[in-house]
Scaffold this active site. Structure first.
Site, PDB file in Angstrom:
ATOM      1  N   GLU A 190      30.240  62.976  22.797  1.00 46.51           N
ATOM      2  CA  GLU A 190      28.873  62.912  23.535  1.00 46.51           C
ATOM      3  C   GLU A 190      27.546  63.440  23.294  1.00 46.51           C
ATOM      4  O   GLU A 190      26.610  63.319  23.562  1.00 46.51           O
ATOM      5  CB  GLU A 190      29.284  63.367  25.015  1.00 46.51           C
ATOM      6  CG  GLU A 190      30.313  62.757  25.775  1.00 46.51           C
ATOM      7  CD  GLU A 190      30.326  61.169  25.583  1.00 46.51           C
ATOM      8  OE1 GLU A 190      29.344  60.484  25.287  1.00 46.51           O
ATOM      9  OE2 GLU A 190      31.470  60.419  26.157  1.00 46.51           O
ATOM     10  N   SER A 250      32.947  48.469  26.538  1.00 45.32           N
ATOM     11  CA  SER A 250      32.761  49.905  26.773  1.00 45.32           C
ATOM     12  C   SER A 250      31.787  49.677  28.206  1.00 45.32           C
ATOM     13  O   SER A 250      32.050  49.244  29.123  1.00 45.32           O
ATOM     14  CB  SER A 250      32.150  50.461  25.783  1.00 45.32           C
ATOM     15  OG  SER A 250      32.184  51.849  26.033  1.00 45.32           O
ATOM     16  N   ASP A 275      43.417  53.658  23.435  1.00 42.57           N
ATOM     17  CA  ASP A 275      42.362  54.272  23.649  1.00 42.57           C
ATOM     18  C   ASP A 275      42.043  55.473  24.232  1.00 42.57           C
ATOM     19  O   ASP A 275      42.462  55.684  25.327  1.00 42.57           O
ATOM     20  CB  ASP A 275      41.444  53.103  24.812  1.00 42.57           C
ATOM     21  CG  ASP A 275      39.926  53.343  24.411  1.00 42.57           C
ATOM     22  OD1 ASP A 275      39.531  54.492  24.230  1.00 42.57           O
ATOM     23  OD2 ASP A 275      39.268  52.405  25.022  1.00 42.57           O
ATOM     24  N   HIS A 330      39.494  52.536  20.838  1.00 42.98           N
ATOM     25  CA  HIS A 330      38.385  51.910  21.766  1.00 42.98           C
ATOM     26  C   HIS A 330      37.805  50.521  21.119  1.00 42.98           C
ATOM     27  O   HIS A 330      37.425  49.709  21.929  1.00 42.98           O
ATOM     28  CB  HIS A 330      37.372  52.916  21.850  1.00 42.98           C
ATOM     29  CG  HIS A 330      36.205  52.649  22.806  1.00 42.98           C
ATOM     30  ND1 HIS A 330      36.487  52.577  23.996  1.00 42.98           N
ATOM     31  CD2 HIS A 330      34.882  52.641  22.486  1.00 42.98           C
ATOM     32  CE1 HIS A 330      35.439  52.110  24.633  1.00 42.98           C
ATOM     33  NE2 HIS A 330      34.319  52.275  24.034  1.00 42.98           N
TER      34      HIS A 330
END
Length: 721
Positions: free
Chosen positions: A196, A591, A666, A698
Site C-alpha cells: 500500500e 479487485s 489470494d 490475486h
C-alpha cells in the site's frame, strides 16, 4: 512472391482477435525494454528485454555513442521458473505485479561501474558490461543491494541483514541480530509498506557506504491468517501459508528504524516520536537521514531529520490534509542546501524548495494539474513528469531551481504518454513513448530541446499488424456528471447503434484507466467484445487518480456509491447518444473493479443486468488497514459508512446475473470476501455463479488459467446480454 504472401504485395487483412490473444502475455506491442538505466559513466543504457517477445527477460546494454547492443546476461536454462521460486520471492513479485521470468531485476552501484543481478538461487555481480561475472551469494536471499561505492553487497537472509564483499573475497557478515530468537525481522518491508505505501525496501545504504539504515518489524501481535492450498497434492505445512494480515481497525506491524555501521558496532535506534507508518527513508549526501512518517488516519505526514550517530530526530515539516495524504517520492536533496519537496496543499501536488530547516523558500510549480515524478535534479534545474497539458497525457518538463510556475517548460512534444530516465550530467534522457495509435518506442534524446539522438528500440511487433490494432484505438470523449467532467474511452463496434454494452471498470482511488497510451488500445478483452458487436466503455469516475484531491476525495468515508452513480450516469449519457442499448448493459472488473461490478449490480439494478466480479472486496472490514482507513476512516468512527459500502448490505436488490471469480490463495483480497458474499446471496435466495482458481493469487499468472477464465467470462457475458 514468397510462398503464402499476399498477391501483388497487398497487406493481409487483419485476423480476428481470439480468447488466446486476450490471455497471452505480454500483449501485442507491449514487449519493450524495461528497467532502463544509464551506467554511472554514461556510456551505456542498460535494460531488460525479451527478444522473442515472451516473459523471460535478458539484460542488454546499448552503447550510447555507437548504437551497438550487447547481451550482458541471459538467464540460466531452467533457473527462474514459477515452480522454483521461494515463497518470499513469489510474494515480492506479487507486490510488484511482476509476471516476468529470467533476469527480472538488476542495479548499478551509484558511483561505480559494478552491476548486481539477483537470481532465484543467489546473487551475481559483474564488473560493468564487459567485465567478469561472479556469484557472491549461492542461495536464495531477499533484496540484495550494492553499496554506493560498489565494494559490498547487502542482503536479507532469515530475517537478518548481511554483507559480503562484491569481489567475492572475505566471509559473509551478519550486521543485525535478534530476528530468529524474537520472531521479528530486520531489513524487510512489512506487507502494508509493500502493498500500500509503495515501499518495497527495508534497508538503505548511506552515501559513503559506511552505514545501513534498516527496519525492525514486529508482527507477532497480529493474528495469523491462514491460507490453505486446497488444490495442492501436498498436505500439512507444505500446503498452507500463514500471514500476519492487518485488517482494518486492527493492529499494524510495529516498525522502528535502526542504523548500524558496516564495520562494527551495535544499532542506533532512531527516535521518531509517535507514528503509525514508516513511509519513506532517504539518506542525505551530508550523512543524515530524511525520514517520513504518517499517522494512523493518514492526514498528517512529518518529515524528520535523523542523526545516524545519536538517533535524535528534528522535525523539518508537517503536511496535513482534511482528505488524506498521498505519499510520494519527490523528496530530493538540493546540492546548494535544503531539499525539493512535493505538496498537495492547493489540492494538486506541486514542487517547492525548502531550506535545511524545512522552511519554504519558493514554489516551483502551480495550477490545476499535478507533478507525478521527479526525473532528475542538478545544480540549476529540476526535470519532472506531470499532467500540465492534459490529465490524459504524461510529459517531461523542466523548471529552474531559482524559478517559479511561469518558468516551466515542456521538453517532450509528441502527444501521448512519456516515461523517462534522465542523465542530467550529460544532458540526455531515454524516452519510452506511446499513444493510443502508436505502440511504445524507446528513444535516446537531448535533454535540452528533446531532439532525438537515436532509437534504442523501435521494432514493430508483428502481432499489432496481424490483429490490425493500430486502427482500433478507442475513441476518447467526455461526459459531464453533476458539473464534473468524466473522461471516457469507447470501443465502438461497426454498424448502427444502439449496441449491447459492457462497462470495463476499475473505479478505485489511485488508478487512472483513460489515458492516451498504447496500453489502453491493447486491452484485448475490450477489443474482442467490440469485434463481437458490443460497445465497451471505460470511465474514470470521481475517486480516480489524476485529477486532484477534490476529485479523488469525493468518495471519502463511503465507497461504492458515488462511483456507481457516475458509471450509471455515463451509461445513461451513451443511451441518449444512441450508442448504448439500455436493456442490455453489463459490467466487469477486477479487485476494486470487482467490487465496483458487484456494487453496480446491487446499487444500480435498473442500469446493469450482468456483472463479472473478479477478486472483489465485499466488506471493507476484511481489507487491510492502510488502504481501507485512508478512504473510509477508522471502522469504529464510521460504522454506518462501512456498512453502506459493503456489497453484503445490498444483496436483496440483486436482480441481474452475477459471476464471481477468485483465486483461492489470494493473499491480498482473500477468498473470504467472495465466500462471505456467497453466504449473503444464499440467505437472500439470489442466484450467482462461481469460478475458482485453486492455485492462483490475486491475478492469474498461469496462461492456461487465463485462457479458461477469458472463455468463461466471454460465454457468461454473451449468454446474458
Amino acid at each position: 512472391m514468397a510462398d503464402g504472401g499476399p498477391a501483388g504485395g497487398a497487406e493481409a487483412a487483419p485476423r480476428p482477435i481470439t480468447v488466446d490473444d486476450v490471455a497471452h502475455q505480454p500483449l501485442p506491442g507491449a514487449s519493450v525494454p524495461a528497467a532502463l538505466a544509464f551506467s554511472p559513466d554514461g556510456r551505456y543504457v542498460t535494460y531488460l528485454h525479451s527478444p522473442d517477445r515472451g516473459l523471460t527477460r535478458e539484460l542488454f546494454a546499448h552503447d550510447v555513442e555507437t548504437g551497438e547492443v550487447r547481451r550482458v546476461l541471459e538467464p540460466v536454462a531452467g533457473g527462474d521458473t514459477e515452480a522454483n521460486l521461494t515463497l518470499d520471492e513469489k510474494l515480492r513479485r506479487e507486490r510488484r505485479r511482476e509476471l516476468g521470468l529470467g533476469v527480472t531485476r538488476y542495479a548499478w552501484a551509484e558511483t561505480a561501474g559494478v552491476l548486481l543481478i539477483p537470481t532465484s538461487d543467489g546473487v551475481l555481480v559483474k564488473d560493468g558490461v564487459e567485465g567478469d561475472l561472479r556469484r557472491v551469494v549461492d542461495h536464495p536471499v531477499v533484496d540484495p543491494m550494492l553499496s554506493p561505492d560498489g565494494r559490498l553487497v547487502a542482503y536479507v537472509d532469515e530475517g537478518e541483514v548481511h554483507v559480503v564483499a562484491a569481489d567475492g573475497s572475505g566471509p559473509h557478515r551478519q550486521l543485525t541480530s535478534g530476528a530468529r530468537s524474537t520472531g521479528r525481522t530486520n531489513g524487510l518491508a512489512e506487507f502494508i509498506a509493500q502493498e500500500e505505501i509503495d515501499r518495497l525496501r527495508g534497508f538503505w545504504w548511506s552515501p559513503d557506504s559506511a552505514r545501513i539504515a534498516f527496519c525492525e518489524v514486529d508482527e507477532r501481535h497480529i493474528p495469523v491468517y491462514r491460507i490453505v492450498h486446497q488444490g495442492s497434492d501436498a498436505v500439512g505445512e507444505a500446503a498452507q501459508e500463514d500471514h500476519r494480515y492487518p485488517f482494518a481497525g486492527g493492529d499494524n506491524a510495529r516498525v522502528r528504524l535502526g542504523i548500524v555501521e558496516v564495520d562494527e558496532g551495535e544499532p542506533v535506534w532512531a527516535d521518531l516520536g509517535e507514528y503509525e507508518y514508516l513511509a519513506r527513508v532517504d539518506w542525505h549526501p551530508d550523512g543524515y537521514l530524511l525520514v517520513q512518517v504518517e499517522d494512523r488516519r493518514q492526514q498528517e505526514l512529518r518529515v524528520l531529520r535523523v542523526d545516524p550517530v545519536t538517533g535524535v530526530s528534528t522535525p523539518l515539516l508537517t503536511e496535513t490534509s482534511d482528505i488524506w495524504i498521498n505519499v510520494h517520492d519527490l523528496l530530493r536533496p538540493v546540492r546548494a542546501g535544503g531539499f525539493l519537496w512535493g505538496s498537495e496543499r492547493t489540492g494538486y501536488r506541486h514542487l517547492e524548495v525548502r531550506d535545511d530547516a524545512g522552511a519554504l523558500i519558493r514554489t516551483l510549480t502551480a495550477g490545476k494539474w499535478f507533478v507525478e515524478s521527479v526525473a532528475a535534479l542538478d545544480d540549476r534545474h529540476v526535470w519532472f513528469t506531470a499532467t500540465k497539458d492534459s490529465p490524459l497525457e504524461r510529459h517531461l518538463y523542466v523548471v529552474p531551481l531559482e524559478g517559479g510556475p511561469d518558468d516551466v517548460q515542456r521538453v517532450t512534444r509528441e502527444p501521448g504518454t512519456h516515461a523517462v530516465v534522465v542523465d542530467a550530467e550529460r544532458g540526455r534522457f531515454v524516452d519510452t513513448r506511446s499513444s493510443l495509435e502508436h505502440p511504445p518506442v524507446v528513444l535516446l534524446r537531448h535533454l535540452h530541446g528533446g531532439v532525438v539522438i537515436r532509437s534504442i528500440f523501435d521494432e514493430p511487433d508483428p502481432r499489432v499488424a496481424e490483429l490490425g490494432l493500430a486502427a482500433l484505438a478507442p475513441e476518447l470523449t467526455t461526459i459531464d456528471v453533476d458539473d464534473v467532467t468524466i473522461h471516457v474511452a469507447l470501443w465502438v463496434p461497426e454498424g448502427e447503434g444502439p449496441f449491447p454494452t459492457v462497462v470495463s471498470v476499475y473505479g478505485g482511488p489511485h488508478a487512472q484507466r483513460v489515458t492516451d497510451s498504447w496500453l489502453v488500445t491493447v486491452r484485448l478483452r475490450e477489443q474482442l467484445l467490440r469485434q463481437m458487436g458490443y460497445l465497451v466503455v471505460t470511465a474514470d469516475n470521481r475517486g480516480s487518480w489524476g485529477r486532484g484531491l477534490e476529485f479523488e476525495g469525493a468518495v471519502r468515508h463511503e465507497l461504492g456509491d458515488l462511483e456507481v452513480r457516475d458509471q450509471a450516469a455515463v451509461v445513461g449519457a451513451l443511451v441518449a447518444r444512441g450508442l448504448a442499448d439500455p436493456a442490455r448493459v453489463g459490467i466487469f472488473g477486477w479487485s476494486y473493479g470487482g467490487y465496483m461490478s458487484a456494487m453496480a449490480l446491487v446499487r444500480a439494478p435498473d442500469v446493469f443486468a450482468v456483472a463479472v466480479a473478479g477478486a472483489p472486496v465485499t466488506h471493507w472490514d476484511g481489507y487491510d488497514t492502510h488502504y481501507t482507513e485512508r478512504y473510509m476512516g477508522l471502522p469504529a468512527e464510521n460504522v454506518e459508512g462501512y456498512e453502506r459500502s459493503s456489497v453484503l448490505a445490498h444483496v436483496e436488490a440483486l436482480r441481474g446475473h452475477l459471476l464471481l471469480v477468485h483465486g483461492l490463495i489470494d493473499e491480498n483480497v482473500h477468498f473470504r470476501h467472495t465466500a462471505r458474499l456467497v453466504n449473503a446471496l444464499i440467505r437472500a435466495r439470489k442466484r450467482y455463479e462461481l469460478l475458482l482458481f485453486p492455485d492462483e493469487r490475486h491475478l492469474p499468472r498461469r496462461e492456461e488459467d487465463r485462457v479458461y477464465m477469458e472463455e468463461r467470462i466471454l460465454t457468461y457475458v454473451c449468454t446474458h446480454l
